[in-house]
Design a protein around this motif. Structure first.
Motif, PDB file in Angstrom:
ATOM      1  N   UNK A  89      26.220  66.778 -32.957  1.00 46.87           N
ATOM      2  CA  UNK A  89      25.133  66.659 -31.981  1.00 46.87           C
ATOM      3  C   UNK A  89      25.663  66.188 -30.628  1.00 46.87           C
ATOM      4  N   UNK A  90      26.581  65.221 -30.637  1.00 48.77           N
ATOM      5  CA  UNK A  90      27.149  64.738 -29.380  1.00 48.77           C
ATOM      6  C   UNK A  90      27.946  65.834 -28.678  1.00 48.77           C
ATOM      7  N   UNK A  91      28.703  66.602 -29.448  1.00 46.04           N
ATOM      8  CA  UNK A  91      29.473  67.713 -28.875  1.00 46.04           C
ATOM      9  C   UNK A  91      28.543  68.761 -28.288  1.00 46.04           C
ATOM     10  N   UNK A  92      27.491  69.119 -29.017  1.00 45.64           N
ATOM     11  CA  UNK A  92      26.523  70.108 -28.519  1.00 45.64           C
ATOM     12  C   UNK A  92      25.823  69.639 -27.253  1.00 45.64           C
ATOM     13  N   UNK A  93      25.623  68.323 -27.142  1.00 41.77           N
ATOM     14  CA  UNK A  93      24.953  67.783 -25.959  1.00 41.77           C
ATOM     15  C   UNK A  93      25.864  67.796 -24.733  1.00 41.77           C
ATOM     16  N   UNK A  94      27.172  67.924 -24.962  1.00 41.46           N
ATOM     17  CA  UNK A  94      28.112  67.956 -23.848  1.00 41.46           C
ATOM     18  C   UNK A  94      28.904  66.684 -23.660  1.00 41.46           C
ATOM     19  N   UNK A  95      28.891  65.799 -24.648  1.00 37.21           N
ATOM     20  CA  UNK A  95      29.691  64.564 -24.571  1.00 37.21           C
ATOM     21  C   UNK A  95      31.161  64.899 -24.707  1.00 37.21           C
ATOM     22  N   UNK A  96      31.970  64.299 -23.872  1.00 35.46           N
ATOM     23  CA  UNK A  96      33.411  64.514 -23.977  1.00 35.46           C
ATOM     24  C   UNK A  96      34.075  63.420 -24.802  1.00 35.46           C
ATOM     25  N   UNK A  97      33.377  62.307 -24.977  1.00 30.82           N
ATOM     26  CA  UNK A  97      33.895  61.195 -25.782  1.00 30.82           C
ATOM     27  C   UNK A  97      33.366  61.299 -27.208  1.00 30.82           C
ATOM     28  N   UNK A  98      34.160  60.869 -28.162  1.00 32.93           N
ATOM     29  CA  UNK A  98      33.736  60.825 -29.561  1.00 32.93           C
ATOM     30  C   UNK A  98      33.122  59.472 -29.877  1.00 32.93           C
ATOM     31  N   UNK A  99      32.210  59.458 -30.831  1.00 26.17           N
ATOM     32  CA  UNK A  99      31.634  58.198 -31.289  1.00 26.17           C
ATOM     33  C   UNK A  99      32.678  57.441 -32.093  1.00 26.17           C
ATOM     34  N   UNK A 100      32.731  56.132 -31.903  1.00 18.86           N
ATOM     35  CA  UNK A 100      33.672  55.276 -32.628  1.00 18.86           C
ATOM     36  C   UNK A 100      32.907  54.390 -33.601  1.00 18.86           C
ATOM     37  N   UNK A 101      33.482  54.192 -34.773  1.00 18.03           N
ATOM     38  CA  UNK A 101      32.848  53.329 -35.778  1.00 18.03           C
ATOM     39  C   UNK A 101      32.961  51.878 -35.348  1.00 18.03           C
ATOM     40  N   UNK A 102      31.812  51.192 -35.332  1.00 22.22           N
ATOM     41  CA  UNK A 102      31.785  49.766 -35.006  1.00 22.22           C
ATOM     42  C   UNK A 102      31.686  48.922 -36.274  1.00 22.22           C
ATOM     43  N   UNK A 103      31.003  49.443 -37.290  1.00 22.02           N
ATOM     44  CA  UNK A 103      30.953  48.748 -38.577  1.00 22.02           C
ATOM     45  C   UNK A 103      30.599  49.734 -39.672  1.00 22.02           C
ATOM     46  N   UNK A 104      30.932  49.343 -40.901  1.00 23.21           N
ATOM     47  CA  UNK A 104      30.744  50.207 -42.060  1.00 23.21           C
ATOM     48  C   UNK A 104      30.502  49.303 -43.255  1.00 23.21           C
ATOM     49  N   UNK A 105      29.505  49.618 -44.054  1.00 28.77           N
ATOM     50  CA  UNK A 105      29.251  48.786 -45.218  1.00 28.77           C
ATOM     51  C   UNK A 105      28.551  49.539 -46.326  1.00 28.77           C
ATOM     52  N   UNK A 106      28.808  49.107 -47.557  1.00 28.84           N
ATOM     53  CA  UNK A 106      28.164  49.670 -48.739  1.00 28.84           C
ATOM     54  C   UNK A 106      27.654  48.505 -49.575  1.00 28.84           C
ATOM     55  N   UNK A 107      26.415  48.609 -50.041  1.00 29.13           N
ATOM     56  CA  UNK A 107      25.862  47.554 -50.892  1.00 29.13           C
ATOM     57  C   UNK A 107      25.045  48.168 -52.022  1.00 29.13           C
ATOM     58  N   UNK A 108      24.857  47.398 -53.066  1.00 27.47           N
ATOM     59  CA  UNK A 108      24.018  47.823 -54.185  1.00 27.47           C
ATOM     60  C   UNK A 108      22.551  47.610 -53.818  1.00 27.47           C
ATOM     61  N   UNK A 109      21.686  48.426 -54.412  1.00 24.76           N
ATOM     62  CA  UNK A 109      20.247  48.294 -54.188  1.00 24.76           C
ATOM     63  C   UNK A 109      19.584  47.973 -55.521  1.00 24.76           C
ATOM     64  N   UNK A 110      18.855  46.863 -55.553  1.00 25.69           N
ATOM     65  CA  UNK A 110      18.177  46.400 -56.759  1.00 25.69           C
ATOM     66  C   UNK A 110      16.724  46.084 -56.434  1.00 25.69           C
ATOM     67  N   UNK A 111      15.849  46.216 -57.419  1.00 30.53           N
ATOM     68  CA  UNK A 111      14.520  45.625 -57.314  1.00 30.53           C
ATOM     69  C   UNK A 111      14.563  44.346 -58.129  1.00 30.53           C
TER      70      UNK A 111
END
Length: 124
Positions: free
Chosen positions: A52-74
């Motif tokens: 989407x960023x490339x199609x919009x005409x952005x020349x910069x790439x998005x950089x990851x600022x954070x990443x996380x995985x967690x379990x989901x429980x009720x």
């Protein structure tokens, strides 16, 4: 005895400057029962953001600022009712674009039309 000299100055002023760029902060999320499907879903959404960023005409790439995985429980803290529902993965990305409202509009349009479904925030 000498008396010290005193000077009092009063004044008012204004300063302004154009921002250097527009910071776009994005957050994508995937939640599935199986871990591998959760990660695959997140990676698909991150790829959709990049496209989407490339199609919009952005020349910069998005950089990851954070990443996380967690379990989901009720009822996570009640062992009698506790049920596992899968995993949730979140990735926060950032990209800075020039101060250009037309480009910003294209970015928003492309992201809203993509399968990434990101939460979007901007700062100047």
């Amino acid at each position: 005895m000498e008396q010290a000299a005193e000077i009092t100055v009063k004044g008012y002023g204004n300063a302004s400057a154009m921002p250097d760029g527009i910071s776009i902060n994005l957050s994508v999320l995937s939640q599935k029962k199986a871990y591998a499907q959760t990660i695959e879903g997140l990676n698909t959404k991150v790829s959709a953001v990049s496209l989407a960023l490339t199609r919009a005409g952005c020349t910069e790439s998005a950089v990851t600022k954070s990443y996380g995985v967690s379990e989901v429980w009720t009822d996570q803290y009640d062992s009698a009712k506790r049920q596992f529902h899968g995993y949730q993965a979140t990735q926060k990305l950032g990209v800075t674009i020039p101060v250009d409202n037309v480009l910003l509009g294209r970015v928003f349009e492309e992201l809203s039309n993509s399968d990434s479904q990101p939460d979007i925030g901007i700062t100047f």
